[in-house]
Design a protein around this motif. Structure first.
Motif, PDB file in Angstrom:
ATOM      1  N   PRO A   5       0.171  -0.909   0.517  1.00 36.50           N
ATOM      2  CA  PRO A   5      -0.176   0.158   0.262  1.00 36.50           C
ATOM      3  C   PRO A   5       1.316   1.551   0.096  1.00 36.50           C
ATOM      4  CG  PRO A   5       0.050  -1.272   2.070  1.00 36.50           C
ATOM      5  CD  PRO A   5       0.376  -1.993   1.007  1.00 36.50           C
ATOM      6  N   PRO A   7       2.820   5.352   1.205  1.00 39.56           N
ATOM      7  CA  PRO A   7       2.134   5.389   2.393  1.00 39.56           C
ATOM      8  C   PRO A   7       1.347   6.290   2.855  1.00 39.56           C
ATOM      9  CG  PRO A   7       3.850   6.567   0.649  1.00 39.56           C
ATOM     10  CD  PRO A   7       3.356   5.000   0.083  1.00 39.56           C
ATOM     11  N   ASP A   8       0.924   6.877   3.866  1.00 45.15           N
ATOM     12  CA  ASP A   8      -0.659   7.063   4.278  1.00 45.15           C
ATOM     13  C   ASP A   8      -0.006   9.192   4.813  1.00 45.15           C
ATOM     14  OD1 ASP A   8      -2.850   7.540   5.421  1.00 45.15           O
ATOM     15  OD2 ASP A   8      -2.762   6.907   6.875  1.00 45.15           O
ATOM     16  N   GLN A  10      -0.051  12.753   5.550  1.00 45.63           N
ATOM     17  CA  GLN A  10       0.689  13.265   6.851  1.00 45.63           C
ATOM     18  C   GLN A  10      -0.946  14.828   6.459  1.00 45.63           C
ATOM     19  OE1 GLN A  10       3.374  14.610   7.644  1.00 45.63           O
ATOM     20  NE2 GLN A  10       4.301  12.648   8.778  1.00 45.63           N
ATOM     21  N   ALA A 108      -0.743  11.016  10.371  1.00 40.12           N
ATOM     22  CA  ALA A 108      -1.706  10.430   9.162  1.00 40.12           C
ATOM     23  C   ALA A 108      -3.116  10.090   9.494  1.00 40.12           C
ATOM     24  CB  ALA A 108      -1.187   8.618   9.603  1.00 40.12           C
ATOM     25  N   VAL A 109      -3.228  10.224   7.905  1.00 42.21           N
ATOM     26  CA  VAL A 109      -5.340  10.734   7.002  1.00 42.21           C
ATOM     27  C   VAL A 109      -5.825   9.518   8.135  1.00 42.21           C
ATOM     28  CG1 VAL A 109      -6.435  11.584   5.543  1.00 42.21           C
ATOM     29  CG2 VAL A 109      -4.740  12.231   5.809  1.00 42.21           C
ATOM     30  N   SER A 110      -5.020   8.173   7.708  1.00 39.35           N
ATOM     31  CA  SER A 110      -5.558   7.362   8.188  1.00 39.35           C
ATOM     32  C   SER A 110      -5.903   6.940  10.100  1.00 39.35           C
ATOM     33  CB  SER A 110      -5.014   5.988   7.745  1.00 39.35           C
ATOM     34  OG  SER A 110      -4.080   5.474   8.272  1.00 39.35           O
ATOM     35  N   LYS A 111      -5.534   7.442  10.824  1.00 34.00           N
ATOM     36  CA  LYS A 111      -5.264   7.731  12.199  1.00 34.00           C
ATOM     37  C   LYS A 111      -6.659   8.301  12.666  1.00 34.00           C
ATOM     38  CE  LYS A 111      -3.185   8.209  16.120  1.00 34.00           C
ATOM     39  NZ  LYS A 111      -2.313   8.366  17.263  1.00 34.00           N
TER      40      LYS A 111
END
Length: 164
Positions: A5, A7-8, A10, A108-111
């Protein structure tokens, strides 16, 4: 060369309005919400005059209310659940929530999305619609403040004075 995947990203690479659009996709709609996430204030239709409005607000702060072992979803769930329990303790039904999120720009946007998924999941479980709030940068960890608006029939209000 490894594949996997990407990288996430920021949060610092996103604008505030892009993040708000992402968050708003996770919140259900309600026929009583005239104007929800994305404007300066939410607009909701009132209930009948036989009800009282209940309002509560609690913060959840990294290092005080949770530590690095908590998952993003758990953080969001806890932030919403603290407020839902306040409404329930008074015999009420929660209706709407506002979420003020101060997040580190290097997060991270995913967090951030995981935290919001936890907020939205707890809200959905109790038919609460997130109608707005605010996002800002934090220099020192995650700070969430959730405000929940609920209602209770005048005859069913329970206060601490009535506790046994």
């Amino acid at each position: 060369m490894k594949s996997g995947p990407p990288p996430d990203l920021q949060l610092s690479r996103f604008g505030e309005f892009e993040l708000i659009r992402k968050f708003s996709r996770l919140s259900p709609v309600s026929s009583r919400v005239v104007l929800g996430i994305g404007d300066d204030a939410a607009v909701v239709l009132p209930s009948s005059g036989k009800y009282l409005m209940l309002l509560t607000c609690d913060p959840v702060i990294e290092g005080v209310h949770f530590d690095s072992s908590a998952t993003p979803c758990q953080i969001g769930w806890k932030a919403m659940a603290r407020n839902l329990s306040d409404i329930a303790a008074m015999g009420g039904k929660p209706l709407y929530a506002l979420v003020a999120a101060s997040l580190p720009p290097k997060m991270a946007v995913s967090k951030a999305m995981g935290i919001y998924r936890g907020l939205a999941a707890a809200g959905r479980r109790y038919d609460v619609v997130i109608v707005g709030g605010d996002t800002s940068r934090s220099r020192h960890g995650v700070h969430l403040t959730v405000t929940v608006v609920g209602e209770v029939a005048r005859s069913e209000l329970v206060t601490r004075a009535g506790a046994r």
